[in-house]
Design a protein around this motif. Structure first.
Motif, PDB file in Angstrom:
ATOM      1  N   ILE A  23      17.040   2.554  -2.052  1.00 55.60           N
ATOM      2  CA  ILE A  23      15.906   2.060  -1.254  1.00 55.60           C
ATOM      3  C   ILE A  23      15.019   1.058  -2.006  1.00 55.60           C
ATOM      4  CG2 ILE A  23      14.539   4.165  -1.758  1.00 55.60           C
ATOM      5  CD1 ILE A  23      13.305   3.862   1.079  1.00 55.60           C
ATOM      6  N   PHE A  24      14.888   1.225  -3.356  1.00 54.53           N
ATOM      7  CA  PHE A  24      13.978   0.321  -4.082  1.00 54.53           C
ATOM      8  C   PHE A  24      14.629  -0.403  -5.251  1.00 54.53           C
ATOM      9  CE2 PHE A  24      11.056   3.742  -2.464  1.00 54.53           C
ATOM     10  CZ  PHE A  24      10.486   2.967  -1.458  1.00 54.53           C
ATOM     11  N   CYS A  25      15.953  -0.276  -5.421  1.00 56.18           N
ATOM     12  CA  CYS A  25      16.635  -0.956  -6.526  1.00 56.18           C
ATOM     13  C   CYS A  25      18.063  -1.264  -6.081  1.00 56.18           C
ATOM     14  CB  CYS A  25      16.641  -0.090  -7.784  1.00 56.18           C
ATOM     15  SG  CYS A  25      17.520   1.467  -7.567  1.00 56.18           S
ATOM     16  N   ASN A  26      18.839  -1.880  -6.972  1.00 56.08           N
ATOM     17  CA  ASN A  26      20.192  -2.294  -6.589  1.00 56.08           C
ATOM     18  C   ASN A  26      21.271  -1.289  -6.986  1.00 56.08           C
ATOM     19  OD1 ASN A  26      19.743  -4.654  -5.135  1.00 56.08           O
ATOM     20  ND2 ASN A  26      19.359  -5.784  -7.032  1.00 56.08           N
ATOM     21  N   CYS A  27      20.888  -0.086  -7.387  1.00 57.60           N
ATOM     22  CA  CYS A  27      21.901   0.910  -7.766  1.00 57.60           C
ATOM     23  C   CYS A  27      22.729   1.298  -6.539  1.00 57.60           C
ATOM     24  CB  CYS A  27      21.222   2.151  -8.325  1.00 57.60           C
ATOM     25  SG  CYS A  27      20.407   1.860  -9.883  1.00 57.60           S
ATOM     26  N   CYS A  80      20.622  11.911 -11.894  1.00 59.44           N
ATOM     27  CA  CYS A  80      19.683  11.006 -11.199  1.00 59.44           C
ATOM     28  C   CYS A  80      20.365  10.077 -10.198  1.00 59.44           C
ATOM     29  CB  CYS A  80      18.897  10.170 -12.216  1.00 59.44           C
ATOM     30  SG  CYS A  80      17.665  11.135 -13.087  1.00 59.44           S
ATOM     31  N   ASN A  81      21.678  10.236  -9.986  1.00 60.59           N
ATOM     32  CA  ASN A  81      22.358   9.346  -9.033  1.00 60.59           C
ATOM     33  C   ASN A  81      21.709   9.363  -7.652  1.00 60.59           C
ATOM     34  OD1 ASN A  81      24.181   8.597 -10.933  1.00 60.59           O
ATOM     35  ND2 ASN A  81      25.918   9.739 -10.096  1.00 60.59           N
ATOM     36  N   ARG A  82      21.183  10.512  -7.258  1.00 61.94           N
ATOM     37  CA  ARG A  82      20.623  10.610  -5.910  1.00 61.94           C
ATOM     38  C   ARG A  82      19.171  10.134  -5.832  1.00 61.94           C
ATOM     39  NH1 ARG A  82      20.934  16.287  -2.819  1.00 61.94           N
ATOM     40  NH2 ARG A  82      18.866  16.432  -3.742  1.00 61.94           N
ATOM     41  N   CYS A  83      18.516   9.965  -6.991  1.00 59.12           N
ATOM     42  CA  CYS A  83      17.125   9.474  -6.987  1.00 59.12           C
ATOM     43  C   CYS A  83      17.092   8.117  -6.295  1.00 59.12           C
ATOM     44  CB  CYS A  83      16.605   9.271  -8.404  1.00 59.12           C
ATOM     45  SG  CYS A  83      16.372  10.761  -9.341  1.00 59.12           S
ATOM     46  N   MET A  94      10.626   4.786 -14.495  1.00 59.00           N
ATOM     47  CA  MET A  94      10.057   4.384 -15.782  1.00 59.00           C
ATOM     48  C   MET A  94       8.755   3.611 -15.561  1.00 59.00           C
ATOM     49  SD  MET A  94      12.101   5.535 -18.032  1.00 59.00           S
ATOM     50  CE  MET A  94      13.725   6.285 -18.004  1.00 59.00           C
ATOM     51  N   PRO A  95       7.805   3.746 -16.486  1.00 58.97           N
ATOM     52  CA  PRO A  95       6.534   3.017 -16.340  1.00 58.97           C
ATOM     53  C   PRO A  95       6.779   1.511 -16.354  1.00 58.97           C
ATOM     54  CG  PRO A  95       6.427   4.619 -18.134  1.00 58.97           C
ATOM     55  CD  PRO A  95       7.853   4.564 -17.699  1.00 58.97           C
ATOM     56  N   GLY A  96       6.032   0.793 -15.578  1.00 59.56           N
ATOM     57  CA  GLY A  96       6.105  -0.665 -15.589  1.00 59.56           C
ATOM     58  C   GLY A  96       7.147  -1.249 -14.667  1.00 59.56           C
ATOM     59  N   THR A  97       7.941  -0.413 -13.997  1.00 56.92           N
ATOM     60  CA  THR A  97       8.937  -0.960 -13.068  1.00 56.92           C
ATOM     61  C   THR A  97       8.296  -1.170 -11.693  1.00 56.92           C
ATOM     62  OG1 THR A  97       9.655   1.265 -12.505  1.00 56.92           O
ATOM     63  CG2 THR A  97      10.918   0.111 -14.206  1.00 56.92           C
ATOM     64  N   LEU A  98       8.934  -2.024 -10.928  1.00 61.76           N
ATOM     65  CA  LEU A  98       8.365  -2.357  -9.619  1.00 61.76           C
ATOM     66  C   LEU A  98       9.411  -2.142  -8.522  1.00 61.76           C
ATOM     67  CD1 LEU A  98       5.576  -3.441  -8.880  1.00 61.76           C
ATOM     68  CD2 LEU A  98       6.532  -5.745  -8.921  1.00 61.76           C
ATOM     69  N   PRO A  99       9.100  -1.297  -7.540  1.00 66.33           N
ATOM     70  CA  PRO A  99      10.056  -1.095  -6.445  1.00 66.33           C
ATOM     71  C   PRO A  99      10.030  -2.263  -5.457  1.00 66.33           C
ATOM     72  CG  PRO A  99       8.062   0.156  -6.033  1.00 66.33           C
ATOM     73  CD  PRO A  99       7.859  -0.531  -7.360  1.00 66.33           C
ATOM     74  N   VAL A 100      11.210  -2.624  -4.941  1.00 57.16           N
ATOM     75  CA  VAL A 100      11.277  -3.633  -3.870  1.00 57.16           C
ATOM     76  C   VAL A 100      12.050  -3.001  -2.715  1.00 57.16           C
ATOM     77  CG1 VAL A 100      12.116  -5.918  -3.183  1.00 57.16           C
ATOM     78  CG2 VAL A 100      11.272  -5.543  -5.509  1.00 57.16           C
ATOM     79  N   LEU A 101      11.424  -2.977  -1.539  1.00 52.53           N
ATOM     80  CA  LEU A 101      12.034  -2.261  -0.411  1.00 52.53           C
ATOM     81  C   LEU A 101      13.306  -2.956   0.076  1.00 52.53           C
ATOM     82  CD1 LEU A 101      11.891  -0.009   1.743  1.00 52.53           C
ATOM     83  CD2 LEU A 101      10.392  -1.500   3.088  1.00 52.53           C
ATOM     84  N   ASN A 102      14.360  -2.182   0.235  1.00 52.03           N
ATOM     85  CA  ASN A 102      15.631  -2.638   0.797  1.00 52.03           C
ATOM     86  C   ASN A 102      15.457  -2.808   2.323  1.00 52.03           C
ATOM     87  OD1 ASN A 102      18.241  -2.758   1.833  1.00 52.03           O
ATOM     88  ND2 ASN A 102      19.053  -1.128   0.514  1.00 52.03           N
ATOM     89  N   GLY A 103      15.564  -4.034   2.809  1.00 49.75           N
ATOM     90  CA  GLY A 103      15.299  -4.322   4.221  1.00 49.75           C
ATOM     91  C   GLY A 103      16.205  -3.554   5.173  1.00 49.75           C
ATOM     92  N   LYS A 104      17.425  -3.264   4.721  1.00 50.84           N
ATOM     93  CA  LYS A 104      18.393  -2.522   5.549  1.00 50.84           C
ATOM     94  C   LYS A 104      17.849  -1.145   5.935  1.00 50.84           C
ATOM     95  CE  LYS A 104      22.597  -3.632   6.873  1.00 50.84           C
ATOM     96  NZ  LYS A 104      22.770  -4.997   6.717  1.00 50.84           N
ATOM     97  N   VAL A 105      17.075  -0.551   5.013  1.00 49.51           N
ATOM     98  CA  VAL A 105      16.541   0.789   5.270  1.00 49.51           C
ATOM     99  C   VAL A 105      15.629   0.758   6.501  1.00 49.51           C
ATOM    100  CG1 VAL A 105      15.065   2.618   4.325  1.00 49.51           C
ATOM    101  CG2 VAL A 105      16.737   1.467   2.850  1.00 49.51           C
ATOM    102  N   ILE A 132      14.201   1.701 -12.480  1.00 43.88           N
ATOM    103  CA  ILE A 132      13.363   1.777 -11.263  1.00 43.88           C
ATOM    104  C   ILE A 132      13.523   3.133 -10.578  1.00 43.88           C
ATOM    105  CG2 ILE A 132      12.946   0.804  -8.957  1.00 43.88           C
ATOM    106  CD1 ILE A 132      13.861  -1.915 -10.077  1.00 43.88           C
ATOM    107  N   CYS A 133      14.790   3.529 -10.308  1.00 39.97           N
ATOM    108  CA  CYS A 133      14.946   4.791  -9.583  1.00 39.97           C
ATOM    109  C   CYS A 133      14.695   6.004 -10.471  1.00 39.97           C
ATOM    110  CB  CYS A 133      16.300   4.863  -8.863  1.00 39.97           C
ATOM    111  SG  CYS A 133      17.740   4.562  -9.860  1.00 39.97           S
ATOM    112  N   MET A 134      14.644   5.779 -11.804  1.00 41.54           N
ATOM    113  CA  MET A 134      14.304   6.898 -12.685  1.00 41.54           C
ATOM    114  C   MET A 134      12.804   6.942 -12.972  1.00 41.54           C
ATOM    115  SD  MET A 134      17.575   6.760 -15.174  1.00 41.54           S
ATOM    116  CE  MET A 134      17.150   8.179 -16.159  1.00 41.54           C
TER     117      MET A 134
END
Ligand SMILES: [Zn+2]
Length: 475
Positions: free
Chosen positions: A24-28, A145-148, A47-58, A43-45
């Motif tokens: 939803i928020f990264c390319n994994c 964390c694969n499902r995160c 970590m501080p300083g990362t930025l989520p970007v919403l997946n438009g498909k969702v 991002i999906c784990m």
């Protein structure tokens, strides 16, 4: 008697993993069954300083599900942080939606004993999935964390369901609708459809809702039904004993068939929701809405209208349309026989119990099953021969018409010949005749069975029944 004085009130929260290629928020990647911790990133784990970007498909998929369940789609929506600590949630908050979900006020129709019933859908919102904890005897608890960050929609129903059967019918219908839209594979055994059951009880006739408990993460129809039945009885017993029902989360144990208290249920304010400052609001334009709407294929209810034309009952039609593969299969077969209703009966009563719940494949071609229905309809074979053919076809495909000829399985409809067998059976079983005349129905079946075995299972059962009655008790 005691339980009949109470009514159960059920609402379901269904989590569905969306079939997007990436999170939803990264390319994994989101593929199921990969080696642990091979599909995750900072991002999906969390970590501080990362930025989520919403997946438009969702967003597209959630809206698609919303339109398919008759919801109003918001033109303006946002995402919120739901704060809680649990070891499978590295960020210590989940990005979800609080007060402005994407979809609201929908409904779906289900078939139940009393006919068609409309079940309200309160809302559908998007959120991210958590990771998975693996409990190992030697190593302790491990995290995958694969499902995160795998995208989810949560579909919340109104408390409109009144029995385990209704809950099952609702889930089956909802699952069918979601699968038809193609936004999820809804595989319950892989966790892509999971259900939380909210249940309370009240005296029959009361209108105020009782205190509810929540049973989380049930992932099979069987467990859901069992959990509901156990929890209903537990609550009624508690109320009868003068105890208070506590609002709490309970765990269903499949081995004991019981539910156990886990923790007091949190309220929304325990989560300290606030708008996620890293994510801009979601705006849905008219153009977006109509593009998505156009992309929705024929849905189960529309499909049902077609199938009803074959003269099936509403209930039978519902059984066929709840799985798109089965509906496709049936329609191909129905076009190839003059007896579509017999084809539906064969599917529902004989083929369904052979289908493996996981793979959901039908190992008989629809044309061959249509041929079997055709032969029954034309009185060329009887139903027990048909059952035998279906079983054999499941093992390997052959032409059922050729098989019937080669193995000499054609139905015997010759009244004279059958009458001869009937008379033989009657004179050989005077005790059964006497018992039947005294009103014992099983004695009648025994005589029919005798006749049937004289025909090597090929007799026309309608004619045989008729002849036996006429011979023994002509009036
Ligand atoms: Zn990632």
């Amino acid at each position: 008697m005691l339980y009949q004085n109470y009514e159960m009130v059920i609402g379901l929260e269904v989590h569905v993993e969306l079939k997007t290629a990436t999170k939803i928020f990264c390319n994994c990647k989101t593929e199921f069954g990969a080696e642990p911790n091979t599909q995750c990133c900072p991002i999906c784990m969390g970590m501080p300083g990362t930025l989520p970007v919403l997946n438009g498909k969702v967003v597209d998929y959630a809206i698609k599900a919303g339109i398919a369940t008759n919801c109003n789609i918001a033109s303006y929506s946002k995402q919120d942080r739901k704060n809680y600590f649990y070891p499978d949630l590295p960020k210590a908050y989940q990005i979800s939606q609080y007060d402005l979900p994407l979809c609201e006020n929908g409904h779906i129709d289900i078939e139940c004993e009393t006919g068609t019933k409309r079940i309200g859908i309160t809302r559908i919102h998007i959120e991210e999935d958590a990771g998975k904890l693996i409990h190992d005897d030697k190593l302790g608890t491990l995290i995958d964390c694969n499902r995160c960050g795998v995208p989810l929609i949560e579909i919340v129903s109104e408390p409109d369901l009144r029995s385990a059967e209704e809950a099952k019918a609702y889930l089956q219908k909802l699952r069918a609708i979601i699968m038809y839209t193609g936004v999820s594979d809804c595989k319950m055994n892989e966790g892509s459809l999971r259900c939380d059951v909210n249940l309370s009880v009240r005296k029959a006739g009361e209108t105020i809702l009782g205190t509810r408990t929540e049973m989380k993460n049930l992932n099979s129809f069987q467990f859901i039904m069992k959990a509901i039945e156990f929890e209903y009885k537990r609550q009624v017993d508690a109320v009868e004993a003068g105890e208070l029902i506590v609002q709490e989360t309970r765990r269903f144990d499949a081995d004991t068939g019981k539910t156990y208290s886990m923790r007091r249920k949190e309220n929304a304010n325990d989560y300290r929701y606030f708008p996620d400052p890293d994510l801009p609001p979601i705006e849905i334009t008219e153009a977006m809405f109509s593009t998505i709407k156009k992309s929705i294929p024929m849905l189960p209810d529309e499909r049902k209208c077609f199938i009803l034309n074959y003269g099936l009952s509403s209930y039978d039609s519902e059984m066929l349309i709840n799985n798109k593969t089965v509906a496709d299969y049936y329609e191909v077969g129905a076009k190839n026989t003059d007896y579509p209703k017999l084809l539906a009966n064969l599917l529902i009563s004989e083929v369904f119990r052979l289908i493996d719940a996981d793979t959901e494949t039908i190992r008989i071609s629809s044309l061959n099953l249509a041929k079997v229905a055709q032969m029954i309809g034309e009185q060329r074979i009887n139903s027990s021969v048909a059952k035998r053919i279906v079983k054999e076809l499941w093992e390997n495909e052959f032409d059922p018409e050729v098989m019937v000829k080669e193995k000499n399985l054609e139905q015997i409809n010759d009244r004279e010949l059958l009458l001869q067998y009937v008379r033989e059976a009657i004179s050989a079983n005077p005790k059964s005749v006497e018992d039947y005349l005294k009103g014992k129905q099983s004695a009648f079946k025994a005589i029919v069975g005798q006749v049937m075995s004289k025909t090597a299972g090929r007799g026309n059962p309608v004619i045989i029944n008729d002849l036996v009655i006429k011979e023994i008790a002509p009036n």
